[in-house]
Motif scaffolding. Structure first.
Motif, PDB file in Angstrom:
ATOM      1  N   PRO A 103       0.802  -1.233   0.000  1.00 59.52           N
ATOM      2  CA  PRO A 103       0.000   0.000   0.000  1.00 59.52           C
ATOM      3  C   PRO A 103       0.830   1.277   0.000  1.00 59.52           C
ATOM      4  CG  PRO A 103      -0.985  -1.598   1.456  1.00 59.52           C
ATOM      5  CD  PRO A 103       0.341  -2.173   1.031  1.00 59.52           C
ATOM      6  N   ALA A 104       2.014   1.274   0.600  1.00 57.13           N
ATOM      7  CA  ALA A 104       2.852   2.479   0.613  1.00 57.13           C
ATOM      8  C   ALA A 104       3.188   2.930  -0.802  1.00 57.13           C
ATOM      9  CB  ALA A 104       4.122   2.228   1.409  1.00 57.13           C
ATOM     10  N   GLU A 152       1.181 -10.364   3.967  1.00 57.84           N
ATOM     11  CA  GLU A 152       2.110  -9.755   4.924  1.00 57.84           C
ATOM     12  C   GLU A 152       2.444  -8.316   4.540  1.00 57.84           C
ATOM     13  OE1 GLU A 152       4.121  -9.026   8.187  1.00 57.84           O
ATOM     14  OE2 GLU A 152       3.014 -10.896   7.891  1.00 57.84           O
ATOM     15  N   SER A 153       2.509  -8.017   3.251  1.00 57.53           N
ATOM     16  CA  SER A 153       2.833  -6.653   2.811  1.00 57.53           C
ATOM     17  C   SER A 153       1.793  -5.640   3.292  1.00 57.53           C
ATOM     18  CB  SER A 153       2.954  -6.601   1.287  1.00 57.53           C
ATOM     19  OG  SER A 153       1.749  -7.039   0.680  1.00 57.53           O
ATOM     20  N   VAL A 154       0.523  -6.012   3.313  1.00 57.24           N
ATOM     21  CA  VAL A 154      -0.537  -5.119   3.792  1.00 57.24           C
ATOM     22  C   VAL A 154      -0.477  -5.020   5.316  1.00 57.24           C
ATOM     23  CG1 VAL A 154      -3.033  -4.757   3.906  1.00 57.24           C
ATOM     24  CG2 VAL A 154      -1.990  -5.563   1.784  1.00 57.24           C
ATOM     25  N   LEU A 155      -0.245  -6.142   5.992  1.00 57.07           N
ATOM     26  CA  LEU A 155      -0.116  -6.109   7.456  1.00 57.07           C
ATOM     27  C   LEU A 155       1.054  -5.231   7.873  1.00 57.07           C
ATOM     28  CD1 LEU A 155      -0.793  -9.877   8.220  1.00 57.07           C
ATOM     29  CD2 LEU A 155      -2.331  -7.940   8.683  1.00 57.07           C
ATOM     30  N   GLU A 156       2.157  -5.304   7.147  1.00 61.04           N
ATOM     31  CA  GLU A 156       3.327  -4.474   7.447  1.00 61.04           C
ATOM     32  C   GLU A 156       2.988  -2.993   7.291  1.00 61.04           C
ATOM     33  OE1 GLU A 156       7.009  -3.487   8.736  1.00 61.04           O
ATOM     34  OE2 GLU A 156       6.094  -5.480   8.771  1.00 61.04           O
ATOM     35  N   GLN A 167      -2.287  12.115   4.106  1.00 56.50           N
ATOM     36  CA  GLN A 167      -1.709  11.206   3.126  1.00 56.50           C
ATOM     37  C   GLN A 167      -2.062   9.775   3.511  1.00 56.50           C
ATOM     38  OE1 GLN A 167       2.425  12.101   3.316  1.00 56.50           O
ATOM     39  NE2 GLN A 167       2.231  14.032   2.223  1.00 56.50           N
ATOM     40  N   GLY A 168      -1.874   8.875   2.603  1.00 58.92           N
ATOM     41  CA  GLY A 168      -2.152   7.476   2.894  1.00 58.92           C
ATOM     42  C   GLY A 168      -3.022   6.842   1.841  1.00 58.92           C
TER      43      GLY A 168
END
Length: 191
Positions: A103-104, A152-156, A167-168
């Protein structure tokens, strides 16, 4: 070109879907069902309904190669007219949990235009049975626990939230005929 059905009653169903998406965005973690019986190709009915309701000719969409195909593109072009973007900072993005989206990478806001953001729609295996997330913040009188099966990428991203509000990224998780949302204003604790 293979065209598939849209809503059975386009105006009424789009209005119903919009109200349910709005409910999910204003009450983070609430699961809602959307009024569509079939998705486009491998896309779930919920993800298809979200696209039919939110994207249009003025809101570019980035599509993850994991879900991109001719059926999806043809139906998007015919039913919504949405322009497709090569940039992941488009107002809307569509991905799949199997791609481990980060997401980043979709946070488009900066100091000059902090109001810019991406709504990232992620197809997940299930909206239950994953790691527990405790939600708090706007739209929640008390904390709420949810457990969608997230990569895991979203949880991170949810653990660290590298972008300060405004922002976000606004997250929409879809599976089958259901969806839930985590707006960027939601505080998330990964349990």
């Amino acid at each position: 070109m293979t065209l598939l059905a849209s809503f059975n009653h386009p105006v009424a169903d789009a209005q119903r879907a919009f109200r349910r998406i709005l409910k999910a965005m204003s009450e983070p973690g609430v699961m809602v069902s959307l009024p569509l019986a079939q998705g486009w190709g491998t896309l779930s009915p919920a993800a298809t309904a979200v696209l039919l309701t939110l994207v249009d000719q003025e809101s570019p969409l980035w599509i993850d190669p994991q879900v991109d195909n001719d059926i999806l593109r043809s139906n998007l072009r015919f039913h919504t007219g949405v322009p497709l973007s090569e940039r992941c900072d488009a107002p809307f993005a569509l991905s799949h949990a199997a791609s481990s989206p980060r997401p980043a990478d979709f946070a488009a806001g900066d100091n000059l235009a902090p109001e810019k953001s991406t709504t990232l729609i992620i197809e997940v295996p299930s909206l239950n049975g994953g790691l527990t997330l405790r939600l708090s913040g706007p739209g929640l009188r008390e904390s709420r626990a949810i457990a969608p099966q997230l990569p895991e990428s979203v949880l991170e991203y949810l653990r660290n939230r590298p972008h300060p509000f405004p922002q976000g990224v606004d997250l929409i998780f879809t599976c089958g005929e259901a969806m839930m949302a985590l707006p960027r204003t939601t505080d998330v604790e990964v349990c």
